[in-house]
Scaffold this motif. Sequence first.
Motif, short mmCIF file in Angstrom:
data_model
loop_
_atom_site.label_atom_id
_atom_site.label_comp_id
_atom_site.label_asym_id
_atom_site.label_seq_id
_atom_site.Cartn_x
_atom_site.Cartn_y
_atom_site.Cartn_z
N HIS A 92 0.85 -1.18 0.00
CA HIS A 92 0.00 0.00 0.00
C HIS A 92 0.90 1.25 0.00
CE1 HIS A 92 -3.39 2.61 0.90
NE2 HIS A 92 -2.67 3.15 1.88
N GLY A 93 0.64 2.17 -0.90
CA GLY A 93 1.41 3.41 -0.97
C GLY A 93 2.57 3.38 -1.94
N ASP A 94 2.93 2.19 -2.48
CA ASP A 94 3.99 2.14 -3.49
C ASP A 94 3.58 3.01 -4.67
OD1 ASP A 94 5.56 0.37 -2.07
OD2 ASP A 94 5.16 -1.36 -3.37
N ARG A 95 4.54 3.74 -5.22
CA ARG A 95 4.28 4.55 -6.40
C ARG A 95 4.97 3.88 -7.58
NH1 ARG A 95 3.09 7.35 -2.29
NH2 ARG A 95 2.11 9.37 -2.24
N MET A 96 4.21 3.73 -8.66
CA MET A 96 4.69 2.98 -9.82
C MET A 96 4.49 3.76 -11.10
SD MET A 96 3.25 -0.78 -8.86
CE MET A 96 4.51 -1.57 -9.85
N ILE A 97 5.18 3.33 -12.14
CA ILE A 97 5.02 3.89 -13.47
C ILE A 97 4.19 2.90 -14.30
CG2 ILE A 97 6.20 4.56 -15.60
CD1 ILE A 97 6.90 6.45 -13.43
N VAL A 98 3.13 3.39 -14.94
CA VAL A 98 2.30 2.57 -15.81
C VAL A 98 2.70 2.82 -17.25
CG1 VAL A 98 -0.06 2.06 -16.56
CG2 VAL A 98 0.38 2.69 -14.18
N ASN A 99 3.04 1.75 -17.95
CA ASN A 99 3.39 1.81 -19.37
C ASN A 99 2.09 1.71 -20.17
OD1 ASN A 99 4.04 1.24 -22.01
ND2 ASN A 99 5.50 -0.36 -21.54
N LYS A 100 1.65 2.81 -20.77
CA LYS A 100 0.38 2.85 -21.48
C LYS A 100 0.48 2.40 -22.94
CE LYS A 100 -2.33 6.37 -19.47
NZ LYS A 100 -2.77 7.76 -19.56
N ILE A 101 1.69 2.36 -23.48
CA ILE A 101 1.81 2.05 -24.91
C ILE A 101 1.90 0.57 -25.21
CG2 ILE A 101 2.77 4.26 -25.63
CD1 ILE A 101 5.54 3.04 -25.48
N GLY A 102 2.29 -0.24 -24.22
CA GLY A 102 2.50 -1.67 -24.47
C GLY A 102 1.30 -2.37 -25.07
N TYR A 103 0.11 -2.10 -24.55
CA TYR A 103 -1.07 -2.83 -25.02
C TYR A 103 -1.79 -2.14 -26.18
CZ TYR A 103 -0.26 -5.49 -20.79
OH TYR A 103 0.30 -6.25 -19.80
N THR A 104 -1.33 -0.95 -26.57
CA THR A 104 -1.92 -0.36 -27.77
C THR A 104 -1.33 -1.04 -29.01
OG1 THR A 104 -0.26 1.40 -27.78
CG2 THR A 104 -2.37 1.89 -26.73
N ILE A 105 -0.14 -1.62 -28.84
CA ILE A 105 0.48 -2.31 -29.98
C ILE A 105 0.58 -3.82 -29.74
CG2 ILE A 105 1.77 -0.34 -30.84
CD1 ILE A 105 4.19 -1.29 -29.28
N GLY A 106 0.28 -4.29 -28.53
CA GLY A 106 0.37 -5.71 -28.22
C GLY A 106 -0.73 -6.13 -27.27
N PHE B 286 8.89 3.32 -8.13
CA PHE B 286 9.85 4.40 -8.01
C PHE B 286 9.84 5.06 -6.63
CE2 PHE B 286 6.15 6.66 -9.70
CZ PHE B 286 6.12 7.83 -8.93
N TRP B 287 8.86 4.72 -5.80
CA TRP B 287 8.82 5.27 -4.45
C TRP B 287 8.09 4.31 -3.54
CZ3 TRP B 287 11.51 9.23 -2.65
CH2 TRP B 287 11.20 9.69 -1.38
N PRO B 288 8.49 4.03 -2.36
CA PRO B 288 9.63 4.61 -1.66
C PRO B 288 10.96 4.12 -2.25
CG PRO B 288 8.59 2.94 -0.29
CD PRO B 288 7.75 3.08 -1.52
N ASP C 251 12.30 0.57 -2.06
CA ASP C 251 11.66 -0.44 -2.91
C ASP C 251 11.88 -0.18 -4.39
OD1 ASP C 251 10.67 -1.73 -0.64
OD2 ASP C 251 8.81 -0.57 -0.66
N PHE C 252 12.69 0.83 -4.73
CA PHE C 252 12.91 1.20 -6.12
C PHE C 252 13.38 -0.01 -6.92
CE2 PHE C 252 15.55 2.58 -9.64
CZ PHE C 252 14.73 3.50 -10.26
N GLY C 253 12.77 -0.23 -8.09
CA GLY C 253 13.22 -1.29 -8.97
C GLY C 253 12.05 -1.98 -9.66
N PHE C 254 12.39 -3.06 -10.33
CA PHE C 254 11.41 -3.85 -11.08
C PHE C 254 10.77 -4.90 -10.18
CE2 PHE C 254 14.17 -2.21 -14.38
CZ PHE C 254 13.26 -1.83 -15.36
N VAL C 255 9.50 -5.16 -10.41
CA VAL C 255 8.80 -6.24 -9.71
C VAL C 255 8.35 -7.26 -10.74
CG1 VAL C 255 8.03 -4.86 -7.74
CG2 VAL C 255 6.60 -5.00 -9.76
N LYS C 256 8.21 -8.49 -10.28
CA LYS C 256 7.77 -9.57 -11.19
C LYS C 256 6.49 -10.18 -10.70
CE LYS C 256 12.32 -10.65 -12.74
NZ LYS C 256 13.20 -11.45 -13.33
#
Length: 186
Positions: free
Chosen positions: A49-63, A176-178, A181-186
């Motif tokens: 709860h509270g993690d801040r993330m980046i959403v990639n909006k272009i991935g599913y417009t082409i895939g 990207f925040w906090p 926790d910065f980094g990639f998640v799987k």
Amino acid sequence: MMEEKKTKSEGLEWVKALLIAFGLAAIIRIFLFTPIVVDGISMMPTLEHGDRMIVNKIGYTIGEPNRFDIVVFHAPEQKDYIKRVIGLPGDKVEYKDDVLYINDKPYEEPYLDQYKAEIQDGTLTEDFTLQEKIGTDVVPEGHVFVMGDNRRKSKDSRHIGAVSIDEIIGSTSIVFWPIKDFGFVK
């Protein structure tokens, strides 16, 4: 007189530069990437709860979404949800004895290992078939079946039904925040 003209010209250049910067930022946010804040515990332990993330909006417009992608979509309650794609269009999804079966083949879910190790009473994910949850044997065309990683406390496709691919805003895998926790998640 010359000094006044130069100041005016310089001011116009600054205004133009700022307008271009704001325009580019708006385009990037509307069409390419946008931030989102995780609200709730349905994706724990992967996301908090509270993690801040980046959403990639272009991935599913082409895939298309891939199995186990973490996606953000418009939910029925006029809210955006973050969940994991479990079933793709045409997939038969079933849980038996805490094991995911897709098209009758067992799949490992390493992102659930931490929660499964902590379970003292029963299973993390209750047994179910798609027929029991969404009234059909396979995920409908143009839809995905999504679930939160915190299976006991997630409102997902087991409750709201299959999610239309058109409702998916994008995928997310970068916290990207906090900073800790910065980094990639799987």
